[in-house]
Design a protein around this motif. Structure first.
Motif, short mmCIF file in Angstrom:
data_model
loop_
_atom_site.label_atom_id
_atom_site.label_comp_id
_atom_site.label_asym_id
_atom_site.label_seq_id
_atom_site.Cartn_x
_atom_site.Cartn_y
_atom_site.Cartn_z
N GLY A 1 27.40 44.62 60.57
CA GLY A 1 27.50 43.29 59.96
C GLY A 1 27.50 42.22 61.03
O GLY A 1 28.16 42.35 62.05
N PHE A 2 26.75 41.14 60.79
CA PHE A 2 26.61 40.06 61.76
C PHE A 2 27.12 38.77 61.12
O PHE A 2 26.69 38.39 60.04
CB PHE A 2 25.13 39.93 62.13
CG PHE A 2 24.83 39.01 63.30
CD1 PHE A 2 25.82 38.30 63.95
CD2 PHE A 2 23.53 38.88 63.76
CE1 PHE A 2 25.53 37.47 65.02
CE2 PHE A 2 23.21 38.06 64.83
CZ PHE A 2 24.22 37.35 65.46
N SER A 3 28.07 38.10 61.79
CA SER A 3 28.59 36.81 61.33
C SER A 3 29.25 36.95 59.96
O SER A 3 30.12 37.80 59.77
CB SER A 3 27.46 35.78 61.33
OG SER A 3 27.94 34.49 61.06
N ASP A 4 28.83 36.14 58.96
CA ASP A 4 29.43 36.25 57.63
C ASP A 4 29.10 37.57 56.96
O ASP A 4 29.76 37.97 56.00
CB ASP A 4 28.99 35.08 56.74
CG ASP A 4 27.49 35.06 56.52
OD1 ASP A 4 26.79 34.56 57.42
OD2 ASP A 4 27.03 35.54 55.48
N GLY A 5 28.09 38.29 57.46
CA GLY A 5 27.76 39.62 56.94
C GLY A 5 28.85 40.65 57.20
O GLY A 5 28.82 41.74 56.64
N ALA A 6 29.83 40.30 58.04
CA ALA A 6 30.91 41.24 58.34
C ALA A 6 31.71 41.58 57.09
O ALA A 6 32.10 42.73 56.88
CB ALA A 6 31.82 40.64 59.41
N LYS A 7 31.97 40.58 56.24
CA LYS A 7 32.72 40.84 55.01
C LYS A 7 31.97 41.81 54.10
O LYS A 7 32.57 42.68 53.47
CB LYS A 7 33.00 39.53 54.27
CG LYS A 7 34.17 38.74 54.82
CD LYS A 7 34.56 37.62 53.87
CE LYS A 7 35.84 36.93 54.33
NZ LYS A 7 36.25 35.86 53.39
N VAL A 8 30.67 41.66 54.04
CA VAL A 8 29.84 42.57 53.25
C VAL A 8 29.90 43.97 53.84
O VAL A 8 30.09 44.97 53.12
CB VAL A 8 28.39 42.07 53.19
CG1 VAL A 8 27.51 43.05 52.41
CG2 VAL A 8 28.32 40.68 52.57
N ALA A 9 29.77 44.08 55.16
CA ALA A 9 29.79 45.37 55.83
C ALA A 9 31.11 46.11 55.62
O ALA A 9 31.13 47.32 55.38
CB ALA A 9 29.51 45.19 57.32
N VAL A 10 32.21 45.38 55.71
CA VAL A 10 33.53 46.01 55.52
C VAL A 10 33.65 46.55 54.10
O VAL A 10 34.15 47.67 53.88
CB VAL A 10 34.65 44.99 55.81
CG1 VAL A 10 36.01 45.56 55.40
CG2 VAL A 10 34.67 44.66 57.30
N GLN A 11 33.19 45.79 53.12
CA GLN A 11 33.28 46.25 51.73
C GLN A 11 32.41 47.48 51.49
O GLN A 11 32.82 48.41 50.79
CB GLN A 11 32.86 45.12 50.77
CG GLN A 11 33.12 45.42 49.30
CD GLN A 11 34.58 45.68 49.01
OE1 GLN A 11 35.47 45.02 49.55
NE2 GLN A 11 34.85 46.66 48.15
N VAL A 12 31.22 47.50 52.10
CA VAL A 12 30.36 48.69 51.98
C VAL A 12 31.04 49.90 52.60
O VAL A 12 31.02 51.00 52.04
CB VAL A 12 29.00 48.43 52.67
CG1 VAL A 12 28.18 49.72 52.75
CG2 VAL A 12 28.21 47.37 51.91
N ALA A 13 31.65 49.71 53.77
CA ALA A 13 32.34 50.81 54.44
C ALA A 13 33.44 51.40 53.58
O ALA A 13 33.71 52.61 53.62
CB ALA A 13 32.91 50.33 55.78
N LYS A 14 34.09 50.56 52.77
CA LYS A 14 35.13 51.04 51.86
C LYS A 14 34.56 51.92 50.76
O LYS A 14 35.21 52.86 50.30
CB LYS A 14 35.86 49.85 51.21
CG LYS A 14 36.78 49.06 52.10
CD LYS A 14 37.44 47.96 51.27
CE LYS A 14 38.36 47.09 52.08
NZ LYS A 14 38.99 46.03 51.26
#
Length: 238
Positions: free
Chosen positions: A75-88
């Motif tokens: 995840g890059f920048s604001d994409g980090a929140k998306v990446a964390v949720q996907v990882a969950k």
């Protein structure tokens, strides 16, 4: 991965080349409503981006006859929140890599709304497809809807929850990036790096978008090296 086609150094594309050279499968895509994908940007939300990634992972699993065992979420920048949720939510072994993650409230400076001139350029627009009013905000080459940005700003984020998730995590920060200063300080205060599976790396002098060739090359090299260290040669690496 959150990104676009007008980056200074086409980081996502260069990451793909490096991944291919090192035997790592990398999937890049346009989210629903963005780029050349179908739909309209006004439909985009955190939930829709998470769903797009999960569906893409299911597609990869089918292509590999369900032999995919592990996945690196970037995840890059604001994409980090998306990446964390996907990882969950993903049902595979996960490693998580975040580039200049913005995990807390998005400031007006981050959005480029800190000057009177920029505020005057925002115009309320009625979307011709959905007949809805919104503020389309061009940000570093991306057309974002204000509803999505508000969602990012208001969603609470539990840093303790992230730290306790049982998978390796790598955080890269630009040494001169003011937009991620709060996230970096909170991670250090929470002793993020005391866990041997957690790594925090500063790219000295780098800004939020790693807009120098030297910075982008360094972060790509370190990301691939870190990914390879956490997978075995017998596994399918994504």
């Amino acid at each position: 991965m959150n990104g676009d086609r007008v980056e200074n150094h086409r980081m996502a594309f260069m990451l793909g080349l490096s991944a291919e050279k090192n035997g790592v499968m990398l999937l890049r895509m346009d989210y629903h409503g963005l780029g050349v994908s179908s739909g309209e940007y006004i439909e985009t939300s955190v939930a829709s981006k998470v769903e797009d990634i999960l569906l893409s992972i299911e597609y990869l699993k089918g292509c590999l006859q369900h032999e995919l065992r592990s996945v690196l979420i970037l995840g890059f920048s604001d994409g980090a929140k998306v990446a964390v949720q996907v990882a969950k939510e993903v049902d595979l072994a996960v490693v998580l890599c975040l580039w200049n993650p913005v995990l807390f409230e998005l400031s007006s400076d981050y959005l480029g709304l800190d000057s009177q001139k920029n505020n005057q350029n925002l115009k309320l627009t009625r979307d011709p497809v959905f007949n809805r009013l919104s503020y389309p905000l061009p940000y570093t080459g991306l057309l974002m809807n204000m509803k999505y940005l508000k969602e990012l700003s208001t969603n609470s984020f539990d840093l303790d929850d992230l730290i306790q998730m049982d998978f390796p995590k790598m955080m890269f920060f630009g040494g001169a990036d003011e937009k991620t200063k709060e996230t970096k300080e909170k991670l250090l205060n929470q002793q993020f790096t005391t866990n041997p599976h957690h790594t925090l790396k500063l790219i000295e002098g780098a800004d939020h978008l790693f807009s120098s060739c030297a910075w982008s090359e360094e972060i790509i090299k370190l990301t691939i090296e870190w990914a390879l260290e956490r997978t075995t040669k017998s596994e399918n690496r994504y």
